[in-house]
Write an enzyme that holds these catalytic residues in place. Structure first.
Site, mmCIF file in Angstrom:
data_model
loop_
_atom_site.group_PDB
_atom_site.id
_atom_site.type_symbol
_atom_site.label_atom_id
_atom_site.label_comp_id
_atom_site.label_asym_id
_atom_site.label_seq_id
_atom_site.Cartn_x
_atom_site.Cartn_y
_atom_site.Cartn_z
ATOM 1 N N ASN A 9 0.947 -1.150 -0.229
ATOM 2 C CA ASN A 9 -0.163 0.077 -0.084
ATOM 3 C C ASN A 9 0.876 1.188 0.072
ATOM 4 O OD1 ASN A 9 -1.796 2.211 0.563
ATOM 5 N ND2 ASN A 9 -2.613 1.485 2.672
ATOM 6 N N TRP A 10 1.202 1.891 -1.234
ATOM 7 C CA TRP A 10 1.929 2.934 -0.955
ATOM 8 C C TRP A 10 1.354 4.310 -0.623
ATOM 9 C CZ3 TRP A 10 3.884 2.874 -7.026
ATOM 10 C CH2 TRP A 10 5.082 2.114 -7.042
ATOM 11 N N LYS A 11 0.072 4.228 -0.159
ATOM 12 C CA LYS A 11 -0.639 5.504 0.489
ATOM 13 C C LYS A 11 -0.319 6.767 -0.655
ATOM 14 C CE LYS A 11 -0.214 3.462 4.956
ATOM 15 N NZ LYS A 11 0.042 3.334 6.318
ATOM 16 N N HIS A 99 -9.598 1.486 5.216
ATOM 17 C CA HIS A 99 -8.377 1.746 5.914
ATOM 18 C C HIS A 99 -8.562 2.678 6.773
ATOM 19 C CE1 HIS A 99 -4.073 2.748 6.590
ATOM 20 N NE2 HIS A 99 -3.850 1.558 5.882
ATOM 21 N N GLU A 169 -5.287 -4.882 10.855
ATOM 22 C CA GLU A 169 -4.124 -3.673 10.785
ATOM 23 C C GLU A 169 -4.496 -2.612 12.302
ATOM 24 O OE1 GLU A 169 -2.401 -2.489 6.710
ATOM 25 O OE2 GLU A 169 -3.762 -0.887 7.366
ATOM 26 N N GLY A 239 3.043 -1.227 4.318
ATOM 27 C CA GLY A 239 3.055 0.297 4.039
ATOM 28 C C GLY A 239 4.469 0.656 3.462
HETATM 29 P P1 13P Z 1 3.233 0.657 7.669
HETATM 30 O O1 13P Z 1 3.581 -0.420 7.258
HETATM 31 O O2 13P Z 1 3.777 1.839 6.911
HETATM 32 O O3 13P Z 1 2.700 0.588 9.219
HETATM 33 O O4 13P Z 1 1.612 0.692 6.962
HETATM 34 C C1 13P Z 1 0.580 -0.287 7.272
HETATM 35 C C2 13P Z 1 -0.544 0.105 6.532
HETATM 36 O O5 13P Z 1 -1.428 0.898 6.776
HETATM 37 C C3 13P Z 1 -0.986 -0.697 5.239
HETATM 38 O O6 13P Z 1 -2.207 -0.387 4.828
#
Ligand code: 13P
Length: 260
Positions: A9-11, A99, A169, A239
């Site tokens: 998930n690149w956000k 999310h 999560e 993430g």
């Molecule tokens: P991180 O791996 O940066 O903690 O993010 C987790 C996440 O929200 C994946 O969707």
């Protein structure tokens, strides 16, 4: 045995399409021999078109959100929205829904439920995120996750459950949470078993068994093996570490090397 899945998930990253394409091309080259792991990358919407043109049979694309309705004509007066049909037509196969970073903007289980239904009917596989903000001593976090699972999946046809991926999560472990704590495989295992039981209660044990359950929350190349081997999960949702092609590919390699 369900196929393990590693999702990035690149956000809201990276800042340019050039960086996104370079990452994707490099990853496609590095995973060309992978055999048993399903790999999905969820970039921001604007990069999906370009990335869908990079040839690879190993990496699939996912979106990070979708519009809640499927308008009858396929489109409509919904400024700023992107429909599941548009995503499907672009070759996108998955979509992250619910999310915690979207729930922070007011998205609730009822909206997530609508989005799941819309995504499924357009042919996308929903990656549904659930997870508590904090762990309390009276174990209320189980009730929070149970409510999320039940309300998000309310009214979904039993025939569709095998297409759903549930990602646990816990917000307290996500890399950007202030004063975050590391989760350990035991946290993942306990919740994965609980989620499976909840799914079983709302469907049947056989149907519940078809749903893939993932762990997400600061997974990196150092702790992925523990979650994948001992966390009772069918994969991980990554993430921050997915922004580094080396780290992400190392997680895929770890998954490929697992004996199962
Ligand atoms: P991180 O791996 O940066 O903690 O993010 C987790 C996440 O929200 C994946 O969707």
């Amino acid at each position: 045995m369900k196929r393990k899945i590693i999702i990035g998930n690149w956000k809201m990253n990276p800042n340019t399409g050039k960086v996104a394409s370079k990452w994707f091309q490099e990853a496609a080259r590095l995973v060309s021999r992978s055999k048993k792991t399903e790999i999905v990358i969820c970039p921001p919407f604007i990069y999906l078109d370009n990335l869908s043109r990079i040839r690879t049979s190993k990496i699939k694309l996912g979106a990070q959100d979708t519009f809640a309705e499927n308008p009858p004509a396929g489109g409509g007066p919904f400024t700023g929205e992107v429909s599941s049909e548009m995503l499907y037509n672009l070759g996108v196969g998955y979509v992250i829904l619910g999310h915690s970073e979207r729930r922070a903007f007011g998205e609730n289980n009822q909206i997530v439920n609508k989005k799941i239904k819309g995504a499924l009917s357009a042919g996308l596989r929903p990656i549904v995120c659930v997870g508590e903000e904090e762990r309390d001593e009276s174990h209320k976090y189980f009730d929070i996750v149970k409510k999320q699972v039940k309300e998000c999946l309310a009214g979904i046809s039993r025939d569709s459950f095998h297409k759903i991926i549930l990602a646990y999560e816990p917000i307290w472990s996500i890399s950007t949470t202030k004063a975050r704590r590391d989760a350990v495989p035991d946290d993942s295992r306990e919740m994965a078993v609980f989620i499976r039981k909840t799914l079983s209660d709302i469907t049947t044990p056989a149907i519940a068994n078809k749903v893939r359950i993932l762990y997400g929350g600061s997974v990196n190349e150092r702790d992925a093996e523990g979650f994948l081997r001992d966390g009772r999960v069918d994969g991980v949702l990554v993430g921050q570490a997915s922004l580094s092609v080396e780290k992400f590919i190392e997680i895929v390699r770890i998954c490929e090397a697992l004996k199962n």
